[in-house]
Motif scaffolding. Structure first.
Motif, short mmCIF file in Angstrom:
data_model
loop_
_atom_site.label_atom_id
_atom_site.label_comp_id
_atom_site.label_asym_id
_atom_site.label_seq_id
_atom_site.Cartn_x
_atom_site.Cartn_y
_atom_site.Cartn_z
N MET A 182 42.35 55.66 9.42
CA MET A 182 43.26 56.52 10.19
C MET A 182 42.48 57.58 10.96
N VAL A 183 41.45 58.14 10.32
CA VAL A 183 40.65 59.14 11.04
C VAL A 183 39.90 58.48 12.21
N SER A 184 39.50 57.23 12.05
CA SER A 184 38.84 56.54 13.16
C SER A 184 39.84 56.34 14.31
N TYR A 185 41.09 56.17 13.94
CA TYR A 185 42.15 56.07 14.97
C TYR A 185 42.34 57.42 15.66
N TRP A 186 42.36 58.50 14.90
CA TRP A 186 42.45 59.84 15.53
C TRP A 186 41.26 60.04 16.47
N GLN A 187 40.09 59.54 16.02
CA GLN A 187 38.87 59.69 16.81
C GLN A 187 39.03 58.98 18.17
N ALA A 188 39.60 57.78 18.12
CA ALA A 188 39.82 57.03 19.37
C ALA A 188 40.82 57.77 20.26
N ILE A 189 41.84 58.35 19.66
CA ILE A 189 42.84 59.08 20.44
C ILE A 189 42.22 60.33 21.08
N ALA A 190 41.35 60.99 20.32
CA ALA A 190 40.68 62.18 20.86
C ALA A 190 39.87 61.81 22.10
N LEU A 191 39.18 60.68 22.04
CA LEU A 191 38.39 60.23 23.19
C LEU A 191 39.30 59.86 24.36
N ALA A 192 40.39 59.17 24.03
CA ALA A 192 41.35 58.78 25.08
C ALA A 192 41.87 60.03 25.79
N ARG A 193 42.31 61.01 25.00
CA ARG A 193 42.91 62.21 25.59
C ARG A 193 41.91 63.00 26.42
N ALA A 194 40.66 63.02 25.95
CA ALA A 194 39.63 63.73 26.72
C ALA A 194 39.41 63.06 28.07
N ASN A 195 39.87 61.81 28.18
CA ASN A 195 39.70 61.06 29.43
C ASN A 195 41.03 60.79 30.12
N GLY A 196 42.03 61.60 29.79
CA GLY A 196 43.30 61.53 30.53
C GLY A 196 44.24 60.43 30.08
N LEU A 197 43.96 59.78 28.94
CA LEU A 197 44.86 58.73 28.43
C LEU A 197 45.63 59.27 27.24
N THR A 198 46.81 58.71 27.00
CA THR A 198 47.62 59.14 25.85
C THR A 198 47.44 58.16 24.69
N ALA A 199 47.95 58.59 23.52
CA ALA A 199 47.93 57.70 22.35
C ALA A 199 48.70 56.42 22.67
N ALA A 200 49.83 56.56 23.36
CA ALA A 200 50.63 55.38 23.72
C ALA A 200 49.86 54.44 24.63
N ASP A 201 49.09 55.01 25.56
CA ASP A 201 48.30 54.17 26.49
C ASP A 201 47.36 53.23 25.75
N ILE A 202 46.73 53.75 24.68
CA ILE A 202 45.72 52.93 24.01
C ILE A 202 46.26 52.16 22.80
N LEU A 203 47.56 52.34 22.50
CA LEU A 203 48.12 51.72 21.30
C LEU A 203 47.90 50.20 21.22
N PRO A 204 48.20 49.43 22.30
CA PRO A 204 48.02 47.97 22.18
C PRO A 204 46.57 47.59 21.86
N HIS A 205 45.63 48.29 22.50
CA HIS A 205 44.22 48.00 22.27
C HIS A 205 43.84 48.37 20.84
N ALA A 206 44.36 49.53 20.36
CA ALA A 206 44.05 49.96 18.99
C ALA A 206 44.59 48.96 17.97
N VAL A 207 45.79 48.46 18.22
CA VAL A 207 46.40 47.48 17.29
C VAL A 207 45.59 46.19 17.28
N ASP A 208 45.19 45.71 18.47
CA ASP A 208 44.37 44.49 18.53
C ASP A 208 43.08 44.67 17.75
N THR A 209 42.46 45.84 17.92
CA THR A 209 41.19 46.10 17.23
C THR A 209 41.40 46.09 15.72
N ALA A 210 42.44 46.78 15.26
CA ALA A 210 42.71 46.83 13.81
C ALA A 210 43.01 45.43 13.28
#
Ligand code: NDP
Length: 292
Positions: A182-210
């Motif tokens: 879960m913390v690795s997921y927060w980490q990915a979201i932090a990177l996404a947000r720092a680059n103008g993307l939202t948690a929702a934007d990266i959700l499909p990619h995060a789910v595929d990865t998991a």
């Protein structure tokens, strides 16, 4: 037919869900909690709030404990009288370490009580549901005798063995994966947000990865059990370079790097130990001993 009954001690979100599940199944439910007001809704549904811990223990043979940890259990049960504790079956669904579970089993035995360790693998919403599950360890005959009561808490009950530490071990093994994942997921979201993307934007990619991870688990489990860390599919040196790219991406984006830095450190130690041309599964051998 005698009505089934149970005592529930500890009314956090988990204990309240458990007590509610027992009420749903028609059990007579006795409650105790440090903060009495947490019992209000359950009492309105027919549960009885015991005035003292002794009364709560005396009410039923089976006492379900759902406390923050084992320290809370001692805080609650140490002041109880020997008479109240003798003969009780303490189904301890509080989380703590295997060592503390073993100590609690000895503590209970010294008082004529039986300790059954449980590790619940679902959140409060899963309590009372048929597809939820709990690990148990402790005396097998006690577990079997009370199986139907335990199946009220979670539909599946997975008995692990007599060692009271086993259920806690299985639970903690799941938790290390849960928390770090879960913390690795927060980490990915932090990177996404720092680059103008939202948690929702990266959700499909995060789910595929998991979802891709379970295939890797099975593949490496077989090789690790066979002592095979051949670098035929992946090499630690490749992994180490990849992890450095991850770390630098986070640093460049100006977000927290604690987690990727810790992973990079582990890979570097594997390289230093001479595993560059082995699979990164060789890190498992490095992780068998405490950090140097
Ligand atoms: P909480 O920590 O919210 O509540 C646990 C209970 O412990 C409360 O009733 C609280 O009493 C009591 N308590 C804590 N410290 C003391 C103390 N020193 N003396 C007396 N009572 C004390 O936990 P949850 O209900 O969320 O969870 C219970 C257990 O289940 C925990 O071990 C948790 O790790 C585990 N678990 C939780 C999950 C979840 O999603 N919540 C999932 C799986 C397992 P009071 O009301 O007076 O504060």
């Amino acid at each position: 037919i005698e009505k089934s009954s149970v005592t529930v001690v500890g009314l956090g979100p988990m204990g309240r869900a458990m007590a509610a599940a027992f009420l749903d199944r028609g059990y007579d439910v006795t409650l105790w909690n440090r903060t009495a007001s947490r019992a209000d809704e359950l009492v309105a549904r027919g549960a009885v709030f015991a005035p003292t811990v002794d009364d709560a223990l005396a009410a039923n043979e089976v006492v379900v404990l759902s406390l923050t940890d084992y320290t809370a259990m001692y805080d609650v049960l140490e002041p109880a009288t020997a008479r109240a504790l003798a003969g009780r079956i303490l189904v301890n669904l509080s989380s703590d370490t295997p060592e503390r579970a073993r100590a609690a089993a000895r503590w209970a035995a010294e008082r004529g009580a039986v300790h059954l360790t449980g590790g619940v693998t679902v959140s409060p919403a899963g309590i009372g549901q048929p597809d939820s599950s709990t690990f148990y360890s402790g005396p097998r005959e006690v577990f079997e005798e009370h199986r139907s009561l335990l199946e009220v808490v979670t539909g599946h009950v997975a008995y692990q063995g007599e060692d009271p530490g086993l259920a806690a071990l299985l639970y903690q093994l799941g938790m290390v994966m849960f928390w770090t994942s879960m913390v690795s997921y927060w980490q990915a979201i932090a990177l996404a947000r720092a680059n103008g993307l939202t948690a929702a934007d990266i959700l499909p990619h995060a789910v595929d990865t998991a979802n891709s991870l379970t295939g890797f688990f099975a593949f490496y489990a077989e090789r690790i059990d066979a002592g095979n860390h051949l670098g035929d599919v992946d090499r630690l040196a490749m992994g180490a370079a990849s992890v450095e790219h991850v770390l630098h991406t986070f640093a460049d984006s100006g977000v927290d790097t604690a987690l990727p830095a810790a992973v990079a450190d582990l890979f570097r130690r594997g390289m230093d130990a001479g595993h560059a041309t082995d699979s990164f599964s060789s890190l498992v051998e490095l992780m068998r001993t405490p950090t140097a």
